[in-house]
Write a protein that holds these residues in place. Structure first.
Motif, PDB file in Angstrom:
ATOM      1  N   MET A   1      -9.181  -3.646   2.737  1.00  0.00           N
ATOM      2  CA  MET A   1      -8.211  -4.453   1.302  1.00  0.00           C
ATOM      3  C   MET A   1      -9.494  -3.470   0.350  1.00  0.00           C
ATOM      4  O   MET A   1     -10.067  -4.837  -0.553  1.00  0.00           O
ATOM      5  CB  MET A   1      -8.809  -5.621   1.956  1.00  0.00           C
ATOM      6  N   THR A   2      -8.779  -2.498  -0.490  1.00  0.00           N
ATOM      7  CA  THR A   2      -8.955  -2.751  -2.090  1.00  0.00           C
ATOM      8  C   THR A   2      -8.594  -3.880  -3.221  1.00  0.00           C
ATOM      9  O   THR A   2      -7.858  -4.923  -2.319  1.00  0.00           O
ATOM     10  CB  THR A   2      -8.061  -1.342  -2.485  1.00  0.00           C
ATOM     11  N   LEU A   3      -9.147  -3.165  -4.381  1.00  0.00           N
ATOM     12  CA  LEU A   3      -9.126  -4.611  -5.048  1.00  0.00           C
ATOM     13  C   LEU A   3      -7.201  -4.620  -5.276  1.00  0.00           C
ATOM     14  O   LEU A   3      -6.987  -5.976  -5.707  1.00  0.00           O
ATOM     15  CB  LEU A   3      -9.972  -4.174  -6.267  1.00  0.00           C
ATOM     16  N   ALA A   4      -6.948  -3.283  -5.134  1.00  0.00           N
ATOM     17  CA  ALA A   4      -5.559  -3.107  -5.711  1.00  0.00           C
ATOM     18  C   ALA A   4      -4.360  -3.827  -4.767  1.00  0.00           C
ATOM     19  O   ALA A   4      -3.766  -4.946  -5.235  1.00  0.00           O
ATOM     20  CB  ALA A   4      -5.022  -2.093  -5.815  1.00  0.00           C
ATOM     21  N   PHE A   5      -4.898  -3.750  -3.417  1.00  0.00           N
ATOM     22  CA  PHE A   5      -4.233  -4.612  -2.516  1.00  0.00           C
ATOM     23  C   PHE A   5      -4.697  -6.668  -2.302  1.00  0.00           C
ATOM     24  O   PHE A   5      -3.188  -6.672  -2.519  1.00  0.00           O
ATOM     25  CB  PHE A   5      -4.390  -4.138  -1.178  1.00  0.00           C
ATOM     26  N   ALA A   6      -5.772  -6.444  -2.796  1.00  0.00           N
ATOM     27  CA  ALA A   6      -5.812  -8.151  -3.024  1.00  0.00           C
ATOM     28  C   ALA A   6      -4.164  -8.450  -4.721  1.00  0.00           C
ATOM     29  O   ALA A   6      -4.446  -9.743  -4.178  1.00  0.00           O
ATOM     30  CB  ALA A   6      -6.766  -7.926  -2.790  1.00  0.00           C
ATOM     31  N   CYS A   7      -5.141  -7.699  -5.300  1.00  0.00           N
ATOM     32  CA  CYS A   7      -4.012  -8.021  -6.861  1.00  0.00           C
ATOM     33  C   CYS A   7      -2.810  -8.386  -6.175  1.00  0.00           C
ATOM     34  O   CYS A   7      -1.862  -9.446  -6.116  1.00  0.00           O
ATOM     35  CB  CYS A   7      -4.021  -6.868  -7.361  1.00  0.00           C
ATOM     36  N   GLU A   8      -1.930  -7.174  -5.293  1.00  0.00           N
ATOM     37  CA  GLU A   8      -0.229  -7.397  -4.823  1.00  0.00           C
ATOM     38  C   GLU A   8       0.046  -8.690  -3.730  1.00  0.00           C
ATOM     39  O   GLU A   8       0.589  -9.061  -4.205  1.00  0.00           O
ATOM     40  CB  GLU A   8       0.095  -6.214  -4.482  1.00  0.00           C
ATOM     41  N   THR A  48       4.176  -2.097  -9.763  1.00  0.00           N
ATOM     42  CA  THR A  48       3.667  -2.102  -8.480  1.00  0.00           C
ATOM     43  C   THR A  48       4.505  -0.932  -7.827  1.00  0.00           C
ATOM     44  O   THR A  48       3.816   0.215  -6.958  1.00  0.00           O
ATOM     45  CB  THR A  48       3.048  -3.251  -8.017  1.00  0.00           C
TER      46      THR A  48
ATOM     47  N   SER C   2       0.887  -1.569   4.671  1.00  0.00           N
ATOM     48  CA  SER C   2       0.926  -1.551   3.442  1.00  0.00           C
ATOM     49  C   SER C   2       1.462  -1.594   2.356  1.00  0.00           C
ATOM     50  O   SER C   2       2.517  -3.010   2.913  1.00  0.00           O
ATOM     51  CB  SER C   2       1.730   0.126   4.095  1.00  0.00           C
ATOM     52  N   SER C   3       1.455  -1.428   1.128  1.00  0.00           N
ATOM     53  CA  SER C   3       1.646  -3.148   0.240  1.00  0.00           C
ATOM     54  C   SER C   3       3.279  -3.152   0.108  1.00  0.00           C
ATOM     55  O   SER C   3       3.895  -3.582   0.146  1.00  0.00           O
ATOM     56  CB  SER C   3       1.668  -2.247  -0.796  1.00  0.00           C
TER      57      SER C   3
END
Lengths: 313, 508, 113
Positions: A1-8, A48, C2-3
């Motif tokens: 889980m990357t930081l970007a995904f956590a933000c999303e 995003t 995924s996002s």
């Protein structure tokens, strides 16, 4: 889980929370204020998702003018003492279950989406050079699927006709009453003096840059509409009479130019809404410029509402 | 099911006519706004005349070439671009739309006419909205791209809703708002389905989708959502609540165009969805479900029509009932019906029902409008003596009623006869029972009105004299519904153009 | 997940929320507001498909983006028209909900042509 995904995840959660708040807020004003925040959050979500054109449109139209229209309605309805009986609990539970079913069905569809998505991006990229534009979304809107955009302009104008038809017979052709403020506060007047010059430049730039970067006629036009509405609400400018010839001309110049270019395509480019390659880019820019103006005027008039003050003879 | 072998994906020679059909009304709308509504009545009538010529040209071109007319807009091929396609059904639809809107335009001249081209609120609104409805209908009939059809549907809705309250009475505003809310939910559900289809198949072009769509969850969800949304706009039982007050409250020419054509627009899309875009999805169950709702509409609408005290409400409920008949196309002509003869007969019958109802309902609302103008009210119980003072109007009403009942000579008779034959051929006799009961009930409410009209009342005075030419106009429209009954009792070749899977075998 | 899928679920829930708001809130203004939330949910689903279609150097498929822009404009004009109808109804009758026809029709004898 990357930081970007956590933000999303946080962003998505916030979005759902705010949407729920909008639906369940007790008063209309609270709901609309929350809706404005919702609109702005949503435009961040669009960024995003790598859809900057959409983000601009959502911020301008979804969060901006829509909220203005709704606020106008809330203030007009404020004095109403109409009794509102809440719906019965069994009805609400059935409705809730139905909506949960729909949401679950959609979530299932999302879950079972195949890994490889069908897409038109390669086709669009291939034809981008032929379309004489650098912004692929603008190319889709004004070149590949131009018929949609033309019909959509007609839809906008018809909505305006519908709104104008709601005036009384006596006030026909008169002046719409922007009902937000009886006497504008000094802060509003101050903002209305400072912002419009900047806003107009921003709006024109958004349209101009939209040919090769995110932006375009809709986004730029909305900013222009907002600036005009600001000056009208602060009473720095009079709301024009709906019968004013210059107003009506500005309303139709965009769609007329678009339609004329489309019909000219029959002779010069072998197809309706095709542009002759030698002058495609300048032609599209000119049509988009007129569309920007028309869209701005149409959106502002949709917010202003039907004519209410009898026209001066 | 393999798709058409005569699949044409290039602009055909007369394809530009399709563009004209959509663009002519748009020119009118832009002129109307530019001129502030002055001369809009004359502009509209001129455009309508031109539009009828274009429609006849399209009809002739399709008949002559025996093939689809295609126009690829901007020369950008689908799936990136948009195509307009006219098969036999679309050509017949365009012609019907043009003729009916023209008739309504002529009828409306007395109520919304402009002296010397001077604009008033009502005249500006009426003629511009009529042009919008005309443009939207043509775009719905010719479009072959799901999103283009969404924009066309919205065009239709935004033009139709303000038409309901163009006279400004309070209850019409309420009816218009209710109509608006139903229509908005319908459109957004349709758009949701479109999103799912794009996500699953990467195209919105109906001809391309026919090859790509498979029976999988995404397609099912999309079909269900889009159908639900379109059913709300077609006012099929049980989503019909908005129709009676809206159609009864609108001015007579408005009611005519709403009942005859606007509700059919979304119906055309339902058929295109299930028969053209996603043919593999029309299972027995889905078709029976749609037809069950149709049967409910026929029975419910007809019974409620019998109970109405006001003529316009009666005619509005009759619309709800007659729309129900249209949904028998699904089980009888649908892919799983398994019987080619029955399918082709049902296909012809269903579409004929749509066209003849359009003419009949236009005539009925026009007649109701004349009667209401003449008497100052439309309470059926007090119609006594009207047959003597407005004989042509009452005859026209009766002729239109023949179509609704399914009695010869009328287009409605041929249509219902063919649908009945199809139910017999395919063994789905339960729909036949519903149709027969519906016909009896329709007879009931039509004769209720005629009977009262034939009653004696020597003291009847007309509030307003009705010009003879207007009555003749109404009679002409009713006669169109009757002339459709001269169509041979055969599956129609014309309505099969562009649909090679419909083998039109002759009825023995 | 995924996002894109995350926002897909988000859009699905927004559609459900918006639909509930349209059906279950009696005040018309709240219905219109919920309709807008419903619309944004549908657009978000388009956006998910755009993001998933990133290819050929483009970060998102441009066609769904264009469809969403058109949809946002159409949704705004729908809102404006519905609000104008609501304000007019309220000015004439003081209602903020759509009264059922029985209560509203009582005593109305005037006939429309």
């Amino acid at each position: 889980m990357t930081l970007a995904f956590a933000c999303e995840i946080v962003l998505a959660g916030l979005l759902l929370a705010i949407a729920t708040w909008t639906i369940t807020a007790r008063t209309a004003f609270a709901a609309i204020a929350v809706f404005m925040v919702y609109g702005l959050l949503l435009s961040i979500v669009w960024v995003t998702l790598s859809s900057v054109d959409v983000a601009l449109t959502e911020a301008a139209i979804g969060g901006g003018v829509t909220s203005m229209v709704l606020l106008g309605a809330a203030s007009a309805l404020r004095g109403s003492k109409g009794a509102v009986a809440s719906l019965s609990l069994p009805f609400k539970i059935t409705a809730g279950m139905l909506c949960a079913l729909v949401a679950a069905a959609l979530a299932t569809v999302v879950f079972f989406l195949p890994d490889v998505a069908p897409t038109l991006a390669p086709v669009a990229k291939e034809n981008l050079a032929a379309s004489a534009l650098g912004n692929p979304v603008a190319a889709v809107l004004f070149v590949f699927r131009a018929l949609d955009t033309l019909l959509e302009k007609v839809v906008l104008l018809l909505a305006l006709v519908g709104v104008w038809s709601l005036s009384s017979d006596r006030a026909w052709g008169g002046v719409p009453e922007l009902r937000l403020y009886k006497s504008p506060s000094p802060i509003l007047v101050f903002l209305a003096q400072i912002l419009p010059p900047i806003g107009i430049i921003v709006g024109i730039y958004m349209f101009w840059a939209g040919a090769s970067q995110p932006g375009g006629a809709f986004q730029g036009g909305t900013v222009l509409a907002a600036m005009w509405l600001l000056t009208m609400m602060a009473r720095l400018q009079d709301v024009p009479s709906t019968n004013a010839p210059w107003l009506r001309l500005l309303l139709v110049v965009g769609p007329m130019a678009f339609l004329a270019a489309g019909l000219a395509g029959f002779y010069f480019a072998d197809s309706f809404l095709a542009y002759p390659p030698s002058i495609a880019k300048p032609l599209i820019i000119v049509v988009e410029a007129t569309l920007t103006v028309s869209i701005g005027v149409t959106l502002a008039l949709l917010v202003a509402g039907p004519p209410e003050k009898v026209p001066q003879q | 099911m393999p798709h058409a072998t005569n699949f044409v994906d290039a602009t055909t020679a007369d394809g530009y006519l399709l563009v004209l059909a959509i663009v002519l009304p748009v020119i009118g709308i832009l002129l109307s706004l530019a001129l502030g509504g002055r001369f809009i009545e004359r502009i509209t009538l001129a455009l309508l005349l031109a539009g009828v010529c274009v429609a006849i040209a399209i009809f002739a071109a399709v008949r002559r070439s025996d093939q689809l007319l295609v126009y690829i807009v901007g020369d950008w091929q689908p799936p990136l671009g948009i195509a307009l396609r006219a098969d036999g059904i679309s050509a017949a639809m365009i012609l019907t739309i043009a003729v009916i809107v023209c008739a309504i335009g002529l009828y409306a001249r007395s109520e919304f006419g402009q002296q010397g081209g001077k604009a008033t609120r009502a005249s500006f609104a009426f003629w511009t909205l009529l042009l919008g409805i005309w443009s939207g209908l043509n775009a719905v009939a010719l479009g072959d791209d799901l999103f283009n059809l969404y924009v066309a549907l919205e065009l239709l809705t935004f033009a139709a809703v303000p038409l309901v309250c163009v006279k400004g009475y309070e209850e019409t505003i309420r009816a218009a708002l209710r109509y608006m809310l139903f229509a908005l939910i319908g459109s957004i559900l349709y758009l949701l389905g479109t999103a799912l289809i794009y996500g699953a198949y990467g195209t919105l072009d109906i001809a391309l989708l026919a090859d790509r769509v498979r029976p999988e969850p995404a397609a099912w969800a999309a079909a269900a959502l889009m159908t639900a949304g379109l059913l709300a706009k077609t006012a099929l039982f049980p989503l019909h609540l908005w129709l009676p007050p809206a159609h009864a409250g609108a001015p007579a020419p408005g009611s005519a165009v709403l009942s005859a054509l606007v509700v059919k627009g979304s119906f055309i899309l339902i058929v295109r969805l299930w028969f053209d875009a996603m043919p593999g999805l029309l299972t027995f169950t889905a078709a029976q479900l749609l037809a069950t709702l149709g049967a409910g509409a026929v029975l419910f609408g007809s019974v409620l029509a019998l109970r109405q005290a006001r003529l316009k409400l009666l005619v509005a409920y009759s619309t709800i009932a007659q729309i129900g008949y249209l949904f028998f196309i699904f089980p009888l002509a649908g892919g799983d019906s398994g019987n080619e003869l029955g399918a082709s007969i049902a296909w012809t019958g269903g579409w004929l029902q749509l066209f003849s109802h359009a003419f009949a309902k236009t005539a009925m609302f026009m007649a109701a409008g004349l009667i209401a103008e003449a008497l100052g009210h439309d309470r059926i119980a007090e119609f006594g003596g009207i047959a003597r003072t407005l004989p042509i109007t009452v005859i026209a009403f009766g002729l239109a009623g023949l179509s609704l009942m399914g009695v010869p000579p009328s287009g409605g008779f041929v249509a219902k006869w063919m649908l009945l034959s199809a139910t017999v051929i395919e063994g789905q006799w339960w729909w036949a029972a519903v149709m027969l009961i519906g016909g009896l009930l329709a007879g009931g409410y039509v004769f209720m009105v005629i009977g009262k009209a034939l009653g004696k009342n020597a003291a009847l005075t007309l509030r307003v004299p009705i010009a003879r030419h207007r009555e003749i106009l109404v009679l002409t429209v009713a006669l169109c519904a009757v002339f459709l009954g001269l169509v041979p009792l055969q599956p129609s070749d014309f309505l099969a153009i562009g649909r090679p899977e419909m083998q039109m075998t002759a009825l023995q | 997940m995924s996002s894109a899928a995350l926002y897909g679920y988000c859009g699905a829930i927004l559609v459900g929320l918006g639909l509930y708001g349209v059906i279950a809130r009696p005040e018309i203004l709240r219905k219109i507001l919920a309709f807008n939330v419903l619309g944004t949910g549908v657009f978000l689903l388009f956006g998910v498909f755009a993001r998933r279609g990133a290819e050929a150097g483009l970060r998102a498929d441009p066609v769904p983006q264009a469809l969403v822009i058109t949809g946002i404009v159409v949704a705004f004009s729908a809102t404006a028209l519905a609000v104008a109808l609501l304000i007019r109804l309220n000015k004439d009758t003081g209602e903020v909900v759509i009264a059922s026809d029985d209560s509203a029709e009582s005593g109305k004898q005037r006939v429309r042509q």
